[in-house]
Design an enzyme around this catalytic site. Structure first.
Site, mmCIF file in Angstrom:
data_model
loop_
_atom_site.group_PDB
_atom_site.id
_atom_site.type_symbol
_atom_site.label_atom_id
_atom_site.label_comp_id
_atom_site.label_asym_id
_atom_site.label_seq_id
_atom_site.Cartn_x
_atom_site.Cartn_y
_atom_site.Cartn_z
ATOM 1 N N CYS A 3 55.201 62.333 25.248
ATOM 2 C CA CYS A 3 55.367 61.309 26.286
ATOM 3 C C CYS A 3 54.088 60.480 26.382
ATOM 4 C CB CYS A 3 55.682 61.964 27.626
ATOM 5 S SG CYS A 3 55.651 60.806 29.003
ATOM 6 N N CYS A 6 52.281 60.754 29.741
ATOM 7 C CA CYS A 6 51.559 62.033 29.883
ATOM 8 C C CYS A 6 50.244 61.962 29.098
ATOM 9 C CB CYS A 6 52.418 63.188 29.390
ATOM 10 S SG CYS A 6 53.700 63.714 30.556
ATOM 11 N N ASP A 29 49.470 47.503 32.802
ATOM 12 C CA ASP A 29 50.513 47.470 31.776
ATOM 13 C C ASP A 29 49.951 46.819 30.511
ATOM 14 O OD1 ASP A 29 53.915 47.566 31.960
ATOM 15 O OD2 ASP A 29 52.992 46.537 30.262
ATOM 16 N N HIS A 45 55.032 65.176 34.942
ATOM 17 C CA HIS A 45 56.128 64.451 34.301
ATOM 18 C C HIS A 45 57.448 64.583 35.066
ATOM 19 C CE1 HIS A 45 58.206 62.610 30.823
ATOM 20 N NE2 HIS A 45 59.231 63.318 31.306
ATOM 21 N N GLY A 92 67.019 49.340 31.977
ATOM 22 C CA GLY A 92 65.914 48.760 31.212
ATOM 23 C C GLY A 92 64.715 49.666 31.069
ATOM 24 N N THR A 94 62.201 51.931 29.370
ATOM 25 C CA THR A 94 61.810 52.142 27.970
ATOM 26 C C THR A 94 60.859 53.318 27.801
ATOM 27 O OG1 THR A 94 59.979 50.560 28.152
ATOM 28 C CG2 THR A 94 62.105 49.707 27.380
ATOM 29 N N HIS A 99 57.948 55.674 36.588
ATOM 30 C CA HIS A 99 56.876 54.721 36.886
ATOM 31 C C HIS A 99 57.407 53.589 37.741
ATOM 32 C CE1 HIS A 99 58.759 53.582 33.054
ATOM 33 N NE2 HIS A 99 58.524 52.329 33.387
#
Ligand code: 5GP
Ligand code: ZN
Length: 113
Positions: A3, A6, A29, A45, A92, A94, A99
Site C-alpha cells: 500500500c 502505508c 498530493d 490502514h 473514483g 485509486t 483518505h
C-alpha cells in the site's frame, strides 16, 4: 500488503508532510488538482469508507478537525475549500487506503465529474 500510503506513513517513500500526529498524516498530493491539495490519512490502514466501523468514529472526527486547522494554517479557510472522499471504483478511488482530499485555492465547480 503493498500500500503506497502505508509506505508514506512508514517513511519508506518520501512525501511532503504538512501535519502528523500519532494517528493521522497529512501530505501534499503528488498530482495536485488545485493550488492547495492535501491528503489526510489514518496511519492505521483502512481500505475505504466502506470499511469504517464504530471504532473509527473518533478517528474520522479528528481527521475533519485537523483538515479545518490545516485549511486555516494554509490561509484558505475564509475563502472556502472542498473536502473529498472517493470510495470504490465508481467513486473514483485509486488508492485503497482511506483518505480525504483537502482542495482549495480556486473556485470549485459543481457537480463534480
Ligand atoms: P483517489 O483517486 O484514490 O481519491 O486519490 C488518490 C490520490 O493520491 C490522487 O490524487 C493521487 O494524485 C495521489 N497519489 C497517488 N500516489 C501518490 C504518491 O505516491 N504520493 C502522493 N503524495 N500522492 C499520491
Ligand atoms: Zn495502507
Amino acid at each position: 500488503m503493498d500500500c503506497i500510503f502505508c509506505k508514506i506513513v512508514n517513511k519508506e517513500i518520501p512525501s511532503e508532510i504538512v501535519y502528523e500526529d500519532d494517528k493521522i498524516v497529512a501530505f501534499k498530493d503528488i498530482s495536485p488538482a488545485a493550488p492547495t491539495h492535501i491528503l489526510f490519512i489514518p496511519k492505521k490502514h483502512v481500505d475505504s469508507v466502506n470499511f469504517l466501523n464504530d471504532e473509527h468514529i473518533d478517528l474520522v472526527g479528528e481527521i475533519f478537525l485537523r483538515i479545518k486547522e490545516v485549511a486555516k494554517e494554509l490561509k484558505i479557510a475564509d475563502e472556502g475549500y472542498r473536502i473529498v472522499n472517493n470510495c470504490g471504483d465508481l467513486g473514483g478511488q485509486t488508492v485503497n487506503h482511506l483518505h480525504f482530499h483537502l482542495i482549495g485555492g480556486r473556485q470549485m465547480q459543481w457537480p463534480p465529474g
